[in-house]
Design a protein around this motif. Sequence first.
Motif, PDB file in Angstrom:
ATOM      1  N   ARG A 178       0.823  -1.212   0.000  1.00  0.00           N
ATOM      2  CA  ARG A 178       0.000   0.000   0.000  1.00  0.00           C
ATOM      3  C   ARG A 178       0.856   1.260   0.000  1.00  0.00           C
ATOM      4  O   ARG A 178       0.539   2.240  -0.694  1.00  0.00           O
ATOM      5  CB  ARG A 178      -0.914   0.011   1.226  1.00  0.00           C
ATOM      6  CG  ARG A 178      -1.777   1.276   1.356  1.00  0.00           C
ATOM      7  CD  ARG A 178      -2.612   1.260   2.607  1.00  0.00           C
ATOM      8  NE  ARG A 178      -1.808   1.208   3.822  1.00  0.00           N
ATOM      9  CZ  ARG A 178      -1.179   2.262   4.347  1.00  0.00           C
ATOM     10  NH1 ARG A 178      -1.266   3.454   3.771  1.00  0.00           N
ATOM     11  NH2 ARG A 178      -0.472   2.136   5.450  1.00  0.00           N
ATOM     12  N   VAL A 179       1.939   1.247   0.757  1.00  0.00           N
ATOM     13  CA  VAL A 179       2.771   2.447   0.881  1.00  0.00           C
ATOM     14  C   VAL A 179       3.776   2.571  -0.266  1.00  0.00           C
ATOM     15  O   VAL A 179       3.968   3.660  -0.819  1.00  0.00           O
ATOM     16  CB  VAL A 179       3.499   2.441   2.238  1.00  0.00           C
ATOM     17  CG1 VAL A 179       4.482   3.613   2.329  1.00  0.00           C
ATOM     18  CG2 VAL A 179       2.491   2.524   3.383  1.00  0.00           C
ATOM     19  N   LEU A 180       4.401   1.467  -0.643  1.00  0.00           N
ATOM     20  CA  LEU A 180       5.415   1.539  -1.698  1.00  0.00           C
ATOM     21  C   LEU A 180       4.815   1.435  -3.097  1.00  0.00           C
ATOM     22  O   LEU A 180       5.408   1.928  -4.063  1.00  0.00           O
ATOM     23  CB  LEU A 180       6.458   0.431  -1.513  1.00  0.00           C
ATOM     24  CG  LEU A 180       7.270   0.441  -0.224  1.00  0.00           C
ATOM     25  CD1 LEU A 180       8.394  -0.590  -0.304  1.00  0.00           C
ATOM     26  CD2 LEU A 180       7.853   1.818   0.060  1.00  0.00           C
ATOM     27  N   GLY A 181       3.645   0.819  -3.196  1.00  0.00           N
ATOM     28  CA  GLY A 181       3.032   0.614  -4.498  1.00  0.00           C
ATOM     29  C   GLY A 181       2.834   1.872  -5.330  1.00  0.00           C
ATOM     30  O   GLY A 181       3.105   1.876  -6.539  1.00  0.00           O
ATOM     31  N   PRO A 182       2.365   2.981  -4.733  1.00  0.00           N
ATOM     32  CA  PRO A 182       2.131   4.194  -5.524  1.00  0.00           C
ATOM     33  C   PRO A 182       3.409   4.933  -5.938  1.00  0.00           C
ATOM     34  O   PRO A 182       3.340   5.858  -6.763  1.00  0.00           O
ATOM     35  CB  PRO A 182       1.309   5.073  -4.565  1.00  0.00           C
ATOM     36  CG  PRO A 182       0.734   4.135  -3.560  1.00  0.00           C
ATOM     37  CD  PRO A 182       1.779   3.090  -3.384  1.00  0.00           C
ATOM     38  N   LEU A 183       4.550   4.572  -5.377  1.00  0.00           N
ATOM     39  CA  LEU A 183       5.783   5.288  -5.686  1.00  0.00           C
ATOM     40  C   LEU A 183       6.252   4.945  -7.085  1.00  0.00           C
ATOM     41  O   LEU A 183       6.150   3.805  -7.539  1.00  0.00           O
ATOM     42  CB  LEU A 183       6.875   4.949  -4.668  1.00  0.00           C
ATOM     43  CG  LEU A 183       6.538   5.248  -3.202  1.00  0.00           C
ATOM     44  CD1 LEU A 183       7.726   4.880  -2.311  1.00  0.00           C
ATOM     45  CD2 LEU A 183       6.182   6.717  -3.024  1.00  0.00           C
ATOM     46  N   ALA A 184       6.801   5.938  -7.781  1.00  0.00           N
ATOM     47  CA  ALA A 184       7.197   5.750  -9.167  1.00  0.00           C
ATOM     48  C   ALA A 184       8.689   5.509  -9.333  1.00  0.00           C
ATOM     49  O   ALA A 184       9.110   4.731 -10.171  1.00  0.00           O
ATOM     50  CB  ALA A 184       6.762   6.956  -9.995  1.00  0.00           C
ATOM     51  N   GLY A 185       9.519   6.226  -8.547  1.00  0.00           N
ATOM     52  CA  GLY A 185      10.951   6.066  -8.745  1.00  0.00           C
ATOM     53  C   GLY A 185      11.372   6.594 -10.120  1.00  0.00           C
ATOM     54  O   GLY A 185      10.629   7.382 -10.740  1.00  0.00           O
ATOM     55  N   PRO A 186      12.509   6.159 -10.661  1.00  0.00           N
ATOM     56  CA  PRO A 186      13.442   5.281  -9.972  1.00  0.00           C
ATOM     57  C   PRO A 186      14.246   6.028  -8.902  1.00  0.00           C
ATOM     58  O   PRO A 186      14.414   7.240  -8.980  1.00  0.00           O
ATOM     59  CB  PRO A 186      14.356   4.789 -11.102  1.00  0.00           C
ATOM     60  CG  PRO A 186      14.349   5.903 -12.097  1.00  0.00           C
ATOM     61  CD  PRO A 186      12.970   6.493 -12.037  1.00  0.00           C
ATOM     62  N   PHE A 187      14.729   5.279  -7.915  1.00  0.00           N
ATOM     63  CA  PHE A 187      15.514   5.844  -6.832  1.00  0.00           C
ATOM     64  C   PHE A 187      16.956   5.374  -6.932  1.00  0.00           C
ATOM     65  O   PHE A 187      17.220   4.186  -7.125  1.00  0.00           O
ATOM     66  CB  PHE A 187      14.933   5.429  -5.479  1.00  0.00           C
ATOM     67  CG  PHE A 187      13.570   6.000  -5.210  1.00  0.00           C
ATOM     68  CD1 PHE A 187      13.428   7.296  -4.748  1.00  0.00           C
ATOM     69  CD2 PHE A 187      12.427   5.242  -5.429  1.00  0.00           C
ATOM     70  CE1 PHE A 187      12.165   7.837  -4.499  1.00  0.00           C
ATOM     71  CE2 PHE A 187      11.162   5.772  -5.178  1.00  0.00           C
ATOM     72  CZ  PHE A 187      11.033   7.074  -4.716  1.00  0.00           C
ATOM     73  N   ASP A 188      17.873   6.311  -6.775  1.00  0.00           N
ATOM     74  CA  ASP A 188      19.297   5.975  -6.820  1.00  0.00           C
ATOM     75  C   ASP A 188      19.747   5.308  -5.528  1.00  0.00           C
ATOM     76  O   ASP A 188      20.715   4.549  -5.521  1.00  0.00           O
ATOM     77  CB  ASP A 188      20.125   7.244  -7.066  1.00  0.00           C
ATOM     78  CG  ASP A 188      19.713   7.934  -8.339  1.00  0.00           C
ATOM     79  OD1 ASP A 188      20.125   7.475  -9.424  1.00  0.00           O
ATOM     80  OD2 ASP A 188      18.947   8.921  -8.271  1.00  0.00           O
ATOM     81  N   LEU A 189      19.033   5.595  -4.437  1.00  0.00           N
ATOM     82  CA  LEU A 189      19.322   4.982  -3.151  1.00  0.00           C
ATOM     83  C   LEU A 189      18.017   4.601  -2.473  1.00  0.00           C
ATOM     84  O   LEU A 189      17.095   5.418  -2.385  1.00  0.00           O
ATOM     85  CB  LEU A 189      20.095   5.950  -2.237  1.00  0.00           C
ATOM     86  CG  LEU A 189      20.235   5.541  -0.762  1.00  0.00           C
ATOM     87  CD1 LEU A 189      21.068   4.265  -0.627  1.00  0.00           C
ATOM     88  CD2 LEU A 189      20.839   6.676   0.062  1.00  0.00           C
TER      89      LEU A 189
END
Length: 221
Positions: A48-59
Amino acid sequence: MEKALIIGVSGGIGDAMSAALTARGIAVTGVSRSGDGLDVTDEASVHRVLGPLAGPFDLIFVATGALEIDGAEPEKNLRSVTARAMMDQFMLNCVGPSLAMKHAIRLMPRDRRCVFAALSARVGSIGDNGFGGWYSYRTAKAALNQMIHTGAIELARTHRHAICVALHPGTVRTSFTEKYLGRHPAVPAPEAAANLLAVLDGLSPEHTGQFLDWQGKPVPW
């Protein structure tokens, strides 16, 4: 602009890492139990919390964990070991970061360097255990180290520039450790964050799968 995701941003080290990264001009996304209702031991909550995140993240930095859960202090002897305390430690200190890693892989770029790092602890080392005690916490962190090492092997097959490591931050002066510091030297969270960032800065894909301390030195498994 580089982007970072901190899971457990409301904790002492998570908050200090967020501040240090922001000071560098890095765009930080932080999630936590207190701010987002994140329960890392519940996969539905992680999704639920990480699913909506798009990224990409370098760290992606996992700063969750606890030394004492529901009043169960680290055991001094085998007589103090309970199934409940062991399972609570395993869920929070191993299963939680493992689920975070599972759901974070899609947020990591495949075409450039990126890092997934989780806070571990030297007491999770089997080879560097000369004092005994602290059974549940040690066991959970040892299991986390195995997850990080094994996950790094799989991650390298699809993200050849990725680095996946377990980090020992040293003894940090936070609410997490205040009852157990005794005479042990400890550093404030901002100093610990600076130390960890210096280690992360020096990592390359050859370091993936390793267990490193705050000086960048390998810790025995």
